[in-house]
Design a protein around this motif. Structure first.
Motif, PDB file in Angstrom:
ATOM      1  N   MET A   1      66.764  59.479   4.002  1.00 53.75           N
ATOM      2  CA  MET A   1      67.806  58.471   3.890  1.00 53.75           C
ATOM      3  C   MET A   1      68.813  59.049   2.869  1.00 53.75           C
ATOM      4  O   MET A   1      68.569  59.304   1.897  1.00 53.75           O
ATOM      5  N   GLU A   2      70.024  58.756   3.079  1.00 53.05           N
ATOM      6  CA  GLU A   2      70.980  59.313   2.106  1.00 53.05           C
ATOM      7  C   GLU A   2      71.062  58.142   1.180  1.00 53.05           C
ATOM      8  O   GLU A   2      70.943  56.907   1.435  1.00 53.05           O
ATOM      9  N   THR A   3      71.508  58.599  -0.105  1.00 47.73           N
ATOM     10  CA  THR A   3      71.708  57.762  -1.170  1.00 47.73           C
ATOM     11  C   THR A   3      72.668  58.218  -2.187  1.00 47.73           C
ATOM     12  O   THR A   3      73.014  59.223  -1.954  1.00 47.73           O
ATOM     13  N   VAL A   4      73.226  57.266  -2.946  1.00 48.34           N
ATOM     14  CA  VAL A   4      74.083  57.669  -3.966  1.00 48.34           C
ATOM     15  C   VAL A   4      73.437  58.470  -5.022  1.00 48.34           C
ATOM     16  O   VAL A   4      72.413  58.540  -4.966  1.00 48.34           O
ATOM     17  N   SER A   5      74.361  58.999  -5.919  1.00 46.98           N
ATOM     18  CA  SER A   5      74.066  60.068  -6.901  1.00 46.98           C
ATOM     19  C   SER A   5      73.690  59.122  -8.440  1.00 46.98           C
ATOM     20  O   SER A   5      73.202  59.826  -9.030  1.00 46.98           O
ATOM     21  N   PHE A   6      74.307  58.016  -8.307  1.00 53.04           N
ATOM     22  CA  PHE A   6      74.198  57.006  -9.615  1.00 53.04           C
ATOM     23  C   PHE A   6      73.138  56.529  -9.774  1.00 53.04           C
ATOM     24  O   PHE A   6      72.432  55.699  -8.896  1.00 53.04           O
ATOM     25  N   THR A   7      72.866  56.190 -11.044  1.00 52.93           N
ATOM     26  CA  THR A   7      71.814  55.034 -11.433  1.00 52.93           C
ATOM     27  C   THR A   7      72.440  53.933 -12.226  1.00 52.93           C
ATOM     28  O   THR A   7      72.040  52.835 -12.365  1.00 52.93           O
ATOM     29  N   ARG A   8      73.730  53.976 -12.466  1.00 49.05           N
ATOM     30  CA  ARG A   8      74.705  52.897 -13.006  1.00 49.05           C
ATOM     31  C   ARG A   8      76.006  53.037 -12.218  1.00 49.05           C
ATOM     32  O   ARG A   8      76.589  54.191 -12.001  1.00 49.05           O
ATOM     33  N   MET A   9      76.409  51.837 -11.668  1.00 44.84           N
ATOM     34  CA  MET A   9      77.739  51.831 -10.948  1.00 44.84           C
ATOM     35  C   MET A   9      78.920  52.637 -11.518  1.00 44.84           C
ATOM     36  O   MET A   9      79.790  53.206 -10.709  1.00 44.84           O
ATOM     37  N   GLU A  10      79.306  52.572 -12.867  1.00 45.58           N
ATOM     38  CA  GLU A  10      80.299  53.062 -13.448  1.00 45.58           C
ATOM     39  C   GLU A  10      80.289  54.617 -13.283  1.00 45.58           C
ATOM     40  O   GLU A  10      81.277  55.226 -13.455  1.00 45.58           O
TER      41      GLU A  10
ATOM     42  N   GLY B   1      79.346  56.162 -10.452  1.00 44.97           N
ATOM     43  CA  GLY B   1      79.274  56.735  -9.066  1.00 44.97           C
ATOM     44  C   GLY B   1      80.850  57.529  -8.788  1.00 44.97           C
ATOM     45  O   GLY B   1      81.645  57.453  -9.392  1.00 44.97           O
ATOM     46  N   THR B   2      80.764  58.214  -7.906  1.00 43.40           N
ATOM     47  CA  THR B   2      81.635  59.148  -7.419  1.00 43.40           C
ATOM     48  C   THR B   2      82.338  58.525  -6.118  1.00 43.40           C
ATOM     49  O   THR B   2      81.885  57.648  -5.474  1.00 43.40           O
ATOM     50  N   THR B   3      83.462  58.955  -5.834  1.00 47.82           N
ATOM     51  CA  THR B   3      84.300  58.660  -4.702  1.00 47.82           C
ATOM     52  C   THR B   3      83.512  58.903  -3.284  1.00 47.82           C
ATOM     53  O   THR B   3      83.365  58.213  -2.720  1.00 47.82           O
ATOM     54  N   GLU B   4      82.531  59.986  -3.367  1.00 43.72           N
ATOM     55  CA  GLU B   4      81.782  60.086  -2.093  1.00 43.72           C
ATOM     56  C   GLU B   4      80.559  59.040  -2.224  1.00 43.72           C
ATOM     57  O   GLU B   4      80.251  58.818  -1.001  1.00 43.72           O
ATOM     58  N   ASP B   5      80.069  58.694  -3.272  1.00 44.44           N
ATOM     59  CA  ASP B   5      79.137  57.602  -3.300  1.00 44.44           C
ATOM     60  C   ASP B   5      79.548  56.334  -2.876  1.00 44.44           C
ATOM     61  O   ASP B   5      78.897  55.801  -1.863  1.00 44.44           O
ATOM     62  N   TYR B   6      80.626  55.996  -3.220  1.00 43.54           N
ATOM     63  CA  TYR B   6      81.135  54.830  -2.579  1.00 43.54           C
ATOM     64  C   TYR B   6      81.947  54.919  -1.256  1.00 43.54           C
ATOM     65  O   TYR B   6      81.691  53.993  -0.524  1.00 43.54           O
ATOM     66  N   ALA B   7      82.063  55.908  -0.794  1.00 46.04           N
ATOM     67  CA  ALA B   7      82.480  56.239   0.756  1.00 46.04           C
ATOM     68  C   ALA B   7      81.225  56.008   1.400  1.00 46.04           C
ATOM     69  O   ALA B   7      81.281  55.468   2.645  1.00 46.04           O
ATOM     70  N   LEU B   8      79.863  56.456   1.068  1.00 44.15           N
ATOM     71  CA  LEU B   8      78.754  56.533   2.041  1.00 44.15           C
ATOM     72  C   LEU B   8      78.411  54.912   1.755  1.00 44.15           C
ATOM     73  O   LEU B   8      77.908  54.534   2.743  1.00 44.15           O
ATOM     74  N   LEU B   9      78.541  54.215   0.604  1.00 44.31           N
ATOM     75  CA  LEU B   9      78.133  52.809   0.526  1.00 44.31           C
ATOM     76  C   LEU B   9      79.174  52.132   1.538  1.00 44.31           C
ATOM     77  O   LEU B   9      78.543  51.122   2.241  1.00 44.31           O
ATOM     78  N   ASP B  10      80.410  52.486   1.621  1.00 43.33           N
ATOM     79  CA  ASP B  10      81.243  51.636   2.607  1.00 43.33           C
ATOM     80  C   ASP B  10      80.701  51.726   3.847  1.00 43.33           C
ATOM     81  O   ASP B  10      80.575  50.708   4.763  1.00 43.33           O
ATOM     82  N   ARG B  11      80.484  52.923   4.322  1.00 40.30           N
ATOM     83  CA  ARG B  11      79.954  53.211   5.583  1.00 40.30           C
ATOM     84  C   ARG B  11      78.561  52.567   5.993  1.00 40.30           C
ATOM     85  O   ARG B  11      78.470  52.055   7.056  1.00 40.30           O
ATOM     86  N   LEU B  12      77.691  52.617   4.989  1.00 39.75           N
ATOM     87  CA  LEU B  12      76.279  52.060   5.445  1.00 39.75           C
ATOM     88  C   LEU B  12      76.698  50.369   5.457  1.00 39.75           C
ATOM     89  O   LEU B  12      75.923  49.591   6.121  1.00 39.75           O
TER      90      LEU B  12
END
Length: 193
Positions: free
Chosen positions: A1-10, A12-23
């Protein structure tokens, strides 16, 4: 399962938020499936009525459809009690929150207020006022909610009523719940007179 790299939203990277948007887009696209599942679960919900909560919902939607209601009101009649299990004391507001992004405000208002308007039919039996809905007489959607409650909701407890099956309403649910959320052209639209 793909997950973001962060533990705090602040962080997060552009890639993290692109992943979340897709999901999230995938998750949103599956909303009609989840609504169908939750409607099916009403078959084994609150007891004591002559029909299951699912059958009640199917009867309300069938009555609305046969009464010539538009598709948004038919969908609303079908999902109006989805909040029964998770929010029994404000189930109407929960159901209104589910449908709000996809239908005109008139429909959302009718769903949100149906619990209060229903009291006119039985409030006196439980020591509650039966006229609280009258404080909304000046609302432009008052008559819509009266029709919703009087003709479809409060009359939908008949074990002999020939309601249409859930599968009949599935295309309608898919149409409504795959619309763009909060489309201003839909939210402010008025029903054809």
């Amino acid at each position: 399962m793909e997950t973001v790299s962060f533990t705090r939203m602040e962080n997060g990277t552009t890639e993290d938020y692109a992943l979340l948007d897709r999901l999230e887009r995938k998750h949103v696209a599956e909303l009609p499936d989840r609504i169908m599942d939750h409607l099916r679960a009403l078959e084994h919900s609150l007891e004591g009525y002559k029909v299951s909560r699912l059958e009640h919902s199917l009867q309300a939607a069938t009555r609305a459809e046969e009464d010539g209601a538009d598709k948004e009101l038919v969908a609303a009649a079908l999902i109006h009690d989805l909040g029964d299990d998770l929010s029994p004391y404000n189930h109407a507001q929960l159901a209104a929150s589910i449908i709000r992004p996809y239908v005109r405000e008139e429909v959302t208002w009718a769903v949100e207020m149906h619990g209060l308007f229903q009291m006119q039919f039985y409030g006196d039996k439980i020591g509650e006022p039966t006229d609280m809905h009258e404080s909304h007489k000046d609302n432009p959607y008052y008559e819509t909610c009266m029709r919703f409650c009087r003709d479809w909701d409060q009359a939908a407890f008949d074990p002999d009523y020939p309601s249409k099956p859930l599968e009949h309403f599935e295309p309608l649910l898919r149409e409504i719940f795959t619309r763009p959320a909060f489309d201003p052209a839909i939210l402010k639209e008025r029903a054809a007179a």
